[in-house]
Write an enzyme that holds these catalytic residues in place. Structure first.
Site, PDB file in Angstrom:
ATOM      1  N   HIS A  57      14.705  10.614   1.978  1.00  0.00           N
ATOM      2  CA  HIS A  57      13.401  10.382   1.429  1.00  0.00           C
ATOM      3  C   HIS A  57      12.273  10.918   2.419  1.00  0.00           C
ATOM      4  O   HIS A  57      10.931  11.136   1.907  1.00  0.00           O
ATOM      5  CB  HIS A  57      13.437   8.909   1.080  1.00  0.00           C
ATOM      6  CG  HIS A  57      12.623   8.383  -0.288  1.00  0.00           C
ATOM      7  ND1 HIS A  57      11.221   9.184  -0.649  1.00  0.00           N
ATOM      8  CD2 HIS A  57      12.722   7.626  -1.204  1.00  0.00           C
ATOM      9  CE1 HIS A  57      10.701   8.814  -1.535  1.00  0.00           C
ATOM     10  NE2 HIS A  57      11.551   7.624  -1.908  1.00  0.00           N
ATOM     11  N   ASP A  81      10.924  13.255  -2.467  1.00  0.00           N
ATOM     12  CA  ASP A  81      10.604  11.631  -3.154  1.00  0.00           C
ATOM     13  C   ASP A  81      11.793  11.781  -4.110  1.00  0.00           C
ATOM     14  O   ASP A  81      12.469  12.481  -4.491  1.00  0.00           O
ATOM     15  CB  ASP A  81       9.327  11.789  -3.583  1.00  0.00           C
ATOM     16  CG  ASP A  81       8.422  11.492  -2.413  1.00  0.00           C
ATOM     17  OD1 ASP A  81       8.929  10.953  -1.360  1.00  0.00           O
ATOM     18  OD2 ASP A  81       7.122  12.345  -2.681  1.00  0.00           O
TER      19      ASP A  81
END
Length: 411
Positions: A384, A388
């Site tokens: 992450h 995203d």
């Protein structure tokens, strides 16, 4: 004259090797070329052959202990050859090193320290004795020349525990957890297992990992695979599998979503044009990830040939260190074990890894009609810090489109 058998250097970057298994013991006769041990370093494992005819005179490095390459691990010589001189030379060198270090710290070393260094004891036995706070001068050695062995220390620890008063003994954390249940076997974490443990723990600690799951209808893909099986076998001597189609679809998807073909290194995101595809291969003692370099330049059949060749060589322990590094994205398939969805752990410093599960049949509505379809579960773990959830999901969606329209992977 005894022959020294040393820990070989299995790769340019090798710093430590471990004896996994001794196939021979002290006193056993051996022939030149006969298997005497299995050794490993990082992700490479190989069998060690005897360099000469003779008898195993002494095993210096026990199973599970790591030593630098070039270290003597055993001696081979005539059955009646004395090893006392060999041991004396080794222990003299150890004593000299220890004495030099002591002189730096203290101008007058104690008699107790000097006496301790002269006692014949294997390195593993010494560590065990120190961990148990045992005075090695009180332990009777049963090894060659009165040398204290690991078994001697274990016996001393057992005797010490039996005479110690329970009321005065302070329980240790490990004893509280196990309720004083003795394990049937203690396996040292070394070699390949140690490297995997360190890398996986480091991966979870040093990245922000999230996993997305998706189901893909591969009914048409499996039908195409069956149609091409005979042709691939006849013309290329290669059997096409679902994994081969997945690998090709992954490569095509990575070309459209370059942020997934990346790595997080030193607070920078490194994006790669070339796709070096890692294919996880399970071994009896661990896991290796051989790398297919420049996979974007390979056709479906070329990918299939490389996947099978690397997997075969991995199981035979023939991969070089260079063939197991530099991947930019990894595929891990547990479908053969009946696993559907799972959470693969990133292969650092990569930003993504795809987990492939087992296919299963289920009824699915196609319009108003209920049909039997074959479903393939996919699990994508991504970093992450690099991207995203939305772009990661977009990559999975593209991958799903390729697999559900399998002819597109052939174009």
């Amino acid at each position: 004259m005894a022959v020294e058998v040393v820990m070989p250097k299995l790769g340019m970057s090798m710093k430590e090797g471990t004896v996994s298994v001794w196939n021979k013991q002290a006193g056993d006769p051996v022939k030149k070329g006969e298997l005497i041990a299995s050794i490993n370093s990082e992700k490479i494992e190989m069998e060690l052959e005897s360099p000469a005819d003779g008898t195993i005179l002494d095993i210096v490095v026990p199973e599970g202990e790591g030593v630098p390459p070039g270290t003597v691990i055993c001696y081979i010589g005539d059955a009646n050859e004395s090893i006392s001189k060999i041991e004396r030379n080794i222990e003299t060198a150890q004593t000299e090193v220890a004495a030099t270090a002591t002189k730096v710290k203290e101008s007058q070393p104690s008699v107790q320290t000097a006496a301790k260094e002269k006692i014949k004891i294997s390195p593993v036995a010494r560590k065990m004795a120190e961990a148990a706070n045992l005075d090695i001068r009180t332990i009777q050695g049963t090894g060659p020349g009165g040398r204290i062995t690991k078994e001697d220390v274990q016996k001393a620890i057992a005797n010490s525990s039996s005479v110690e008063s329970p009321s005065t003994k302070e329980p240790k954390p490990a004893e509280t957890i196990t309720h004083n249940i003795e394990p049937t076997k203690k396996v040292p974490v070394a070699g390949m297992r140690k490297i995997i443990a360190e890398r996986m723990q480091g991966s979870l600690q040093n990245s922000a990992q999230l996993t997305l799951n998706m189901k893909v209808d591969v009914t048409d893909l499996i039908a195409l695979q069956k149609q091409l099986t005979e042709t691939a076998q006849t013309h290329y001597e290669t059997k096409l599998t679902v994994t081969d189609f997945v690998a090709r679809a992954v490569v095509l998807s990575l070309q459209q979503h370059k942020e997934m073909n990346s790595a997080y290194i030193n607070d920078q995101i490194h994006l790669f044009d070339s796709i070096h595809l890692g294919m996880a291969v399970a071994l009896d003692k661990g896991l290796v990830v051989p790398v297919i370099r420049n996979a974007e330049n390979q056709s479906l059949i070329q990918l299939a040939q490389n996947i099978k060749s690397l997997a075969k060589r991995a199981r035979q322990g023939q991969l070089s260190h260079e063939e197991m590094k530099g991947s930019t994205f990894t595929i891990s398939n547990l479908g053969a074990y009946g696993i559907e969805h799972f959470t693969p752990i990133l292969n650092p410093p990569e930003a993504g890894i795809l987990g492939v599960g087992a296919t299963y049949d289920t009824p699915v509505y196609i319009g108003d009609k209920l049909e039997r379809r074959t479903i393939l579960p996919l699990s994508l773990t991504f970093d992450h810090r690099v991207l995203d959830g939305a772009p990661a999901a977009a990559f999975l969606r593209t991958l799903k489109q390729y697999l559900e329209e399998p002819f597109t992977v052939l174009l």
